[in-house]
Scaffold this active site. Structure first.
Site, PDB file in Angstrom:
ATOM      1  N   GLY A  13       0.778  -1.215   0.104  1.00  0.00           N
ATOM      2  CA  GLY A  13      -0.012  -0.076  -0.015  1.00  0.00           C
ATOM      3  C   GLY A  13       0.892   1.384  -0.077  1.00  0.00           C
ATOM      4  N   ALA A  15       2.309   3.109   2.413  1.00  0.00           N
ATOM      5  CA  ALA A  15       3.307   3.070   3.207  1.00  0.00           C
ATOM      6  C   ALA A  15       4.513   2.095   2.815  1.00  0.00           C
ATOM      7  CB  ALA A  15       2.885   2.603   4.621  1.00  0.00           C
ATOM      8  N   GLN A  47     -11.178   6.859  -1.219  1.00  0.00           N
ATOM      9  CA  GLN A  47     -12.040   7.615  -1.952  1.00  0.00           C
ATOM     10  C   GLN A  47     -11.747   9.112  -1.897  1.00  0.00           C
ATOM     11  OE1 GLN A  47     -16.027   6.414  -1.258  1.00  0.00           O
ATOM     12  NE2 GLN A  47     -15.695   4.444  -2.415  1.00  0.00           N
ATOM     13  N   GLY A  48     -12.069   9.535  -0.657  1.00  0.00           N
ATOM     14  CA  GLY A  48     -12.219  11.010  -0.322  1.00  0.00           C
ATOM     15  C   GLY A  48     -10.993  11.633  -0.749  1.00  0.00           C
ATOM     16  N   GLY A  49      -9.978  11.441  -0.303  1.00  0.00           N
ATOM     17  CA  GLY A  49      -8.682  11.933  -0.736  1.00  0.00           C
ATOM     18  C   GLY A  49      -7.603  11.773   0.323  1.00  0.00           C
ATOM     19  N   GLU A 113     -14.211  17.493   4.334  1.00  0.00           N
ATOM     20  CA  GLU A 113     -14.786  16.483   4.953  1.00  0.00           C
ATOM     21  C   GLU A 113     -14.835  16.717   6.467  1.00  0.00           C
ATOM     22  OE1 GLU A 113     -13.223  12.286   2.720  1.00  0.00           O
ATOM     23  OE2 GLU A 113     -11.915  13.427   3.951  1.00  0.00           O
ATOM     24  N   ASP A 209      -2.673  -8.759   9.928  1.00  0.00           N
ATOM     25  CA  ASP A 209      -1.808  -9.712  10.329  1.00  0.00           C
ATOM     26  C   ASP A 209      -0.324  -9.113  10.740  1.00  0.00           C
ATOM     27  OD1 ASP A 209      -3.699 -10.994   8.787  1.00  0.00           O
ATOM     28  OD2 ASP A 209      -2.253 -11.554   7.024  1.00  0.00           O
ATOM     29  N   HIS A 230     -16.895   4.024  10.103  1.00  0.00           N
ATOM     30  CA  HIS A 230     -17.306   4.944   8.763  1.00  0.00           C
ATOM     31  C   HIS A 230     -18.853   4.864   9.045  1.00  0.00           C
ATOM     32  CE1 HIS A 230     -17.587   7.527   5.194  1.00  0.00           C
ATOM     33  NE2 HIS A 230     -16.293   7.472   5.386  1.00  0.00           N
ATOM     34  N   ARG A 276     -16.745  11.393  12.643  1.00  0.00           N
ATOM     35  CA  ARG A 276     -17.336  10.139  12.393  1.00  0.00           C
ATOM     36  C   ARG A 276     -17.880   9.344  13.566  1.00  0.00           C
ATOM     37  NH1 ARG A 276     -12.852   8.184   7.970  1.00  0.00           N
ATOM     38  NH2 ARG A 276     -13.352   9.805   6.544  1.00  0.00           N
ATOM     39  N   HIS A 337     -13.773   0.575   9.511  1.00  0.00           N
ATOM     40  CA  HIS A 337     -13.188   1.322   8.675  1.00  0.00           C
ATOM     41  C   HIS A 337     -11.617   1.710   9.155  1.00  0.00           C
ATOM     42  CE1 HIS A 337     -12.808   3.967   5.163  1.00  0.00           C
ATOM     43  NE2 HIS A 337     -12.133   5.017   5.933  1.00  0.00           N
ATOM     44  N   ARG A 372      -9.015   9.379  13.977  1.00  0.00           N
ATOM     45  CA  ARG A 372      -8.442   9.870  13.133  1.00  0.00           C
ATOM     46  C   ARG A 372      -9.307  10.878  12.331  1.00  0.00           C
ATOM     47  NH1 ARG A 372      -8.081   8.355   7.295  1.00  0.00           N
ATOM     48  NH2 ARG A 372      -9.761   7.074   7.829  1.00  0.00           N
ATOM     49  N   SER A 377      -4.818   9.556   6.799  1.00  0.00           N
ATOM     50  CA  SER A 377      -4.106   8.304   6.593  1.00  0.00           C
ATOM     51  C   SER A 377      -2.911   8.018   5.442  1.00  0.00           C
ATOM     52  CB  SER A 377      -4.789   7.133   6.878  1.00  0.00           C
ATOM     53  OG  SER A 377      -6.084   7.283   6.154  1.00  0.00           O
ATOM     54  N   LEU A 378      -3.539   8.420   4.274  1.00  0.00           N
ATOM     55  CA  LEU A 378      -2.725   8.525   3.012  1.00  0.00           C
ATOM     56  C   LEU A 378      -1.466   9.321   3.308  1.00  0.00           C
ATOM     57  CD1 LEU A 378      -5.300   8.666   0.114  1.00  0.00           C
ATOM     58  CD2 LEU A 378      -4.229   6.633   1.009  1.00  0.00           C
TER      59      LEU A 378
HETATM   60  P1  FAD Z   1      -2.589  -0.823   2.823  1.00  0.00           P
HETATM   61  O1  FAD Z   1      -2.791   0.187   1.871  1.00  0.00           O
HETATM   62  O2  FAD Z   1      -3.880  -1.465   3.641  1.00  0.00           O
HETATM   63  O3  FAD Z   1      -1.612  -1.965   2.697  1.00  0.00           O
HETATM   64  C1  FAD Z   1      -1.326  -3.104   2.994  1.00  0.00           C
HETATM   65  C2  FAD Z   1      -0.492  -3.949   2.391  1.00  0.00           C
HETATM   66  O4  FAD Z   1      -0.177  -5.239   3.132  1.00  0.00           O
HETATM   67  C3  FAD Z   1      -1.394  -4.746   1.219  1.00  0.00           C
HETATM   68  O5  FAD Z   1      -0.614  -4.528   0.150  1.00  0.00           O
HETATM   69  C4  FAD Z   1      -1.738  -6.146   1.751  1.00  0.00           C
HETATM   70  O6  FAD Z   1      -1.844  -7.103   0.851  1.00  0.00           O
HETATM   71  C5  FAD Z   1      -0.413  -6.497   2.545  1.00  0.00           C
HETATM   72  N1  FAD Z   1      -0.630  -7.393   3.504  1.00  0.00           N
HETATM   73  C6  FAD Z   1      -1.386  -7.460   4.538  1.00  0.00           C
HETATM   74  N2  FAD Z   1      -1.118  -8.505   5.483  1.00  0.00           N
HETATM   75  C7  FAD Z   1      -0.035  -9.257   4.706  1.00  0.00           C
HETATM   76  C8  FAD Z   1       0.525 -10.488   4.766  1.00  0.00           C
HETATM   77  N3  FAD Z   1       0.423 -11.163   6.057  1.00  0.00           N
HETATM   78  N4  FAD Z   1       1.648 -10.746   4.186  1.00  0.00           N
HETATM   79  C9  FAD Z   1       1.912  -9.935   3.056  1.00  0.00           C
HETATM   80  N5  FAD Z   1       1.241  -8.920   2.640  1.00  0.00           N
HETATM   81  C10 FAD Z   1       0.182  -8.423   3.390  1.00  0.00           C
HETATM   82  N6  FAD Z   1      -7.428   7.164   3.852  1.00  0.00           N
HETATM   83  C11 FAD Z   1      -7.266   8.567   3.675  1.00  0.00           C
HETATM   84  O7  FAD Z   1      -6.269   9.121   4.039  1.00  0.00           O
HETATM   85  N7  FAD Z   1      -8.187   9.128   2.491  1.00  0.00           N
HETATM   86  C12 FAD Z   1      -9.176   8.329   2.102  1.00  0.00           C
HETATM   87  O8  FAD Z   1      -9.817   8.992   1.122  1.00  0.00           O
HETATM   88  C13 FAD Z   1      -9.323   7.081   2.426  1.00  0.00           C
HETATM   89  N8  FAD Z   1     -10.423   6.343   2.070  1.00  0.00           N
HETATM   90  C14 FAD Z   1     -10.601   4.940   2.276  1.00  0.00           C
HETATM   91  C15 FAD Z   1     -11.461   4.387   1.758  1.00  0.00           C
HETATM   92  C16 FAD Z   1     -11.614   3.005   2.016  1.00  0.00           C
HETATM   93  C17 FAD Z   1     -12.625   2.064   1.491  1.00  0.00           C
HETATM   94  C18 FAD Z   1     -10.876   2.486   2.858  1.00  0.00           C
HETATM   95  C19 FAD Z   1     -10.938   0.767   3.339  1.00  0.00           C
HETATM   96  C20 FAD Z   1      -9.797   3.257   3.585  1.00  0.00           C
HETATM   97  C21 FAD Z   1      -9.709   4.586   3.279  1.00  0.00           C
HETATM   98  N9  FAD Z   1      -8.760   5.313   3.928  1.00  0.00           N
HETATM   99  C22 FAD Z   1      -8.471   6.569   3.569  1.00  0.00           C
HETATM  100  C23 FAD Z   1      -7.811   4.765   4.848  1.00  0.00           C
HETATM  101  C24 FAD Z   1      -6.352   4.497   4.014  1.00  0.00           C
HETATM  102  O9  FAD Z   1      -6.849   3.984   2.595  1.00  0.00           O
HETATM  103  C25 FAD Z   1      -5.594   3.365   4.774  1.00  0.00           C
HETATM  104  O10 FAD Z   1      -5.573   3.630   6.083  1.00  0.00           O
HETATM  105  C26 FAD Z   1      -4.360   3.420   3.972  1.00  0.00           C
HETATM  106  O11 FAD Z   1      -4.343   3.449   2.842  1.00  0.00           O
HETATM  107  C27 FAD Z   1      -3.207   2.376   4.658  1.00  0.00           C
HETATM  108  O12 FAD Z   1      -2.152   2.275   3.900  1.00  0.00           O
HETATM  109  P2  FAD Z   1      -1.226   1.204   4.519  1.00  0.00           P
HETATM  110  O13 FAD Z   1      -0.057   1.341   3.169  1.00  0.00           O
HETATM  111  O14 FAD Z   1      -0.752   1.370   5.834  1.00  0.00           O
HETATM  112  O15 FAD Z   1      -1.908  -0.179   4.254  1.00  0.00           O
HETATM  113  C1  SIN Z   2     -14.139   8.781   2.666  1.00  0.00           C
HETATM  114  O1  SIN Z   2     -13.778   9.049   1.641  1.00  0.00           O
HETATM  115  O2  SIN Z   2     -15.155   8.975   3.442  1.00  0.00           O
HETATM  116  C2  SIN Z   2     -12.983   8.178   3.588  1.00  0.00           C
HETATM  117  C3  SIN Z   2     -11.668   9.049   3.904  1.00  0.00           C
HETATM  118  C4  SIN Z   2     -11.111   8.530   5.037  1.00  0.00           C
HETATM  119  O3  SIN Z   2     -11.206   7.388   5.497  1.00  0.00           O
HETATM  120  O4  SIN Z   2     -10.143   9.142   5.407  1.00  0.00           O
END
Ligand code: FAD
Ligand code: SIN
Length: 524
Positions: A13, A15, A47-49, A113, A209, A230, A276, A337, A372, A377-378
């Site tokens: 993802g 990070a 989605q939102g940004g 938002e 995990d 959410h 929220r 969420h 949050r 979080s992005l």
């Molecule tokens: P993730 O993006 O979840 O990536 C985790 C990665 O780890 C994935 O590739 C997964 O496959 C991998 N993984 C997991 N377990 C294992 C394992 N055991 N072995 C190997 N790989 C593994 N945040 C915002 O700031 N703005 C938004 O608009 C927003 N909208 C959202 C909408 C939705 C529907 C959701 C669900 C979340 C939203 N969020 C938003 C929250 C945000 O998307 C996440 O918090 C953020 O993207 C997390 O990033 P990350 O890199 O930490 O984890």
């Molecule tokens: C959303 O688009 O409502 C999600 C935004 C977020 O979780 O930060």
């Protein structure tokens, strides 16, 4: 046969990709292991940004203040300052790497938002911000020759030698067998654990995990009780809870009950843009009052062309379910969420276990506190992903990989059953939703803990054990916190208590302790 690399990043993802790029830019060999295809993550569905201080009427102090208020007294101010001040640089870099945020006449456009005092949310392709960020980061990472990304490589435990994390055990997708890989250090970027709950906006990979793996490796976990629900996930029977972005309410969407009344007026003066947790609880209260399992999001006052352009993905998805967002009321209800808590880290992603780093949703940097702020979080994934990559590099570059004697028995058991067993998952998800969900109390939590402990005594695979253990950590932290704050609401303790302005800390071998601060300085 074991493998070896310089650094291991788990997860692709925002990070994980950003951390990998930071490492590769310095010439290190980086192995990225990810559970599904490279793009499958929470990030992909954002989605939102992304919140960032770039508009003319905004500044870092305002973003900082909004984040601290949302965090309900539990943010680490230094972490928040780092996020908002460094965030701008990392977003600018993303733009330089080809991320196409939406513009009007060449100028970036910002949406609003809940709980933001300014319009400061950048978005891409209307409501596909995450997908666009993943696209550009995968392209950028692909240009680095030293990044080796392995999809469908489920990781289930960390390898620990002499108290130091020296590698991971994963399922090799080609050999279809468990394998160990060793490195100077490991960065966990495995995201959140929305899948712990029956109803969630998160994709199936979000089973938490990394949190469980870190816990079993001896890392401290912080603030696990704080789950963000959410308010508006599309509620259609037997369909996944597809998110209807908060930006829809930011653009003027209204919540109505089954009689068509705008009910938020009765709960909070900020109406649909209250924080929220408040909107989610108001929806639950309204559903109970009206004896229904849903409320409705009303976008019908808005122009169809605008809605199609602003929310194309949502428009298409609702259409698939027979709903026209410009004409129909959209059935919605809350869903899990985001996890505010996670692996306790300092401001450079260092966990309490040497050689182990964490960034993104899996980590608890202190940025989000008890709740949050939307779209932070992005930004967190970018800022702290990069910082974790840089710290892993400077802390460990000279570390020599050798013939380690492994401590954790789990890493040498030849267990071919990877993934959480369906029956276990179903049982835990229902239990967590019903007893550790939006509204909690001592009795519901005690019952959840008893049942989870019972499940954990059955003969579980490592992944299933990880899942059940994580559920227990959330429930135990929730029963410990006898107050209501941010995402954690106790019916039996509905007020915020000054004595609980502390973090819950969980560590293997001790049930629970507390700490005033999450930032504990360098751990090298
Ligand atoms: P993730 O993006 O979840 O990536 C985790 C990665 O780890 C994935 O590739 C997964 O496959 C991998 N993984 C997991 N377990 C294992 C394992 N055991 N072995 C190997 N790989 C593994 N945040 C915002 O700031 N703005 C938004 O608009 C927003 N909208 C959202 C909408 C939705 C529907 C959701 C669900 C979340 C939203 N969020 C938003 C929250 C945000 O998307 C996440 O918090 C953020 O993207 C997390 O990033 P990350 O890199 O930490 O984890
Ligand atoms: C959303 O688009 O409502 C999600 C935004 C977020 O979780 O930060």
């Amino acid at each position: 046969m074991s493998l070896e690399t310089d650094f291991i990043v788990i997860g692709s993802g925002v990070a994980g990709l950003r951390a990998s790029i930071a490492l590769a830019e310095a010439g290190a060999r980086v192995t990225v292991l990810t559970k599904d295809k490279a793009s499958e993550s929470n990030t992909e569905y954002a989605q939102g940004g992304v919140a960032v201080v770039l508009s003319d009427d905004d500044n870092a102090e305002l973003h900082e203040e909004d984040t601290l208020i949302a965090g309900a007294g539990l943010c680490d101010p230094e972490a928040v300052e780092t996020l908002v001040t460094e965030g701008t640089k990392y977003i600018q870099q993303l733009i330089d790497w080809g991320t196409e945020f939406d513009r009007d006449g060449g100028k970036l456009v910002f949406t609003k938002e809940a709980a933001h005092s300014r319009r400061r949310i950048l978005h891409a392709h209307g409501d596909s911000t995450g997908k666009e960020i993943v696209r550009s980061l995968i392209a950028r990472a692909g240009a680095e020759k030293t990044i080796h990304l392995t999809p469908f490589a489920n990781t289930e435990s960390l390898l620990v030698s002499d108290g130091r994390c020296v590698g991971v055990r994963f399922l090799d997708p080609i050999l279809r067998a468990p394998r160990n890989i060793f490195a100077k250090s490991v960065i966990l970027c495995t995201g959140g654990a929305g899948q712990l709950f029956l109803h969630t906006t998160n994709p199936p990979v979000a089973t938490g995990d990394g949190m469980a793996m870190a816990y079993f490796a001896g890392a401290e976990m912080a603030d696990m009780e704080f789950i963000q629900f959410h308010p508006t996930a599309l509620n259609i029977e037997n369909a996944p809870r597809f998110l209807l972005s908060e930006a829809m309410r930011g653009e003027g969407g209204i919540l109505r009950n089954k009689s068509g009344e705008r009910f938020m007026e009765r709960y909070d003066e900020r109406l649909e843009l209250a924080p929220r947790d408040i909107v989610s609880r108001s929806i639950v209260a309204e559903m109970r009052k009206t004896g229904t399992r849903t409320v409705f999001l009303d976008m019908t006052a808005m122009d169809e062309t605008f809605l199609k352009e602003r929310f194309p993905k949502i428009y298409e998805t609702c259409k698939f379910y027979g709903l026209d967002i410009s004409k129909d009321l959209l059935p919605v209800s809350p869903a899990s969420h985001y996890c505010m808590g996670g692996i306790r880290t300092d401001l450079h992603g260092r966990s309490t276990v040497h050689g182990l780093y964490a960034a993104g949703e899996v980590a608890c940097t202190g940025v989000h506190g008890a709740n949050r702020l939307a779209s932070n979080s992005l930004l967190e994934g970018l800022v702290f992903g990069a910082r974790a990559g840089e710290a892993a590099l400077t802390d460990n570059f000279k570390f020599q990989i050798s013939n380690f004697k492994l401590e954790d028995e789990r890493s040498v058991i030849s267990n071919l059953e990877f993934g959480v067993a369906t029956a276990v998952k179903k049982r835990v998800k229902r239990l967590m939703w019903e007893r550790v969900g939006i509204l909690r109390d001592r009795e519901s939590l005690q019952r959840a803990i008893r049942e989870l402990e019972q499940i954990s005594k059955s003969n579980l695979s490592t992944s299933s054990n990880n899942f059940v253990t994580l559920a227990l950590l959330v429930a135990q932290a929730a029963i410990w916190r006898e107050e209501s704050r941010g995402g954690h609401f106790r019916n039996d303790f509905p007020e915020r208590e000054a004595r609980f302005q502390i973090h819950s800390i969980q560590k293997l071998g001790t049930l629970i302790s507390d700490s005033k601060t999450v930032d504990f300085g360098p751990r090298i």
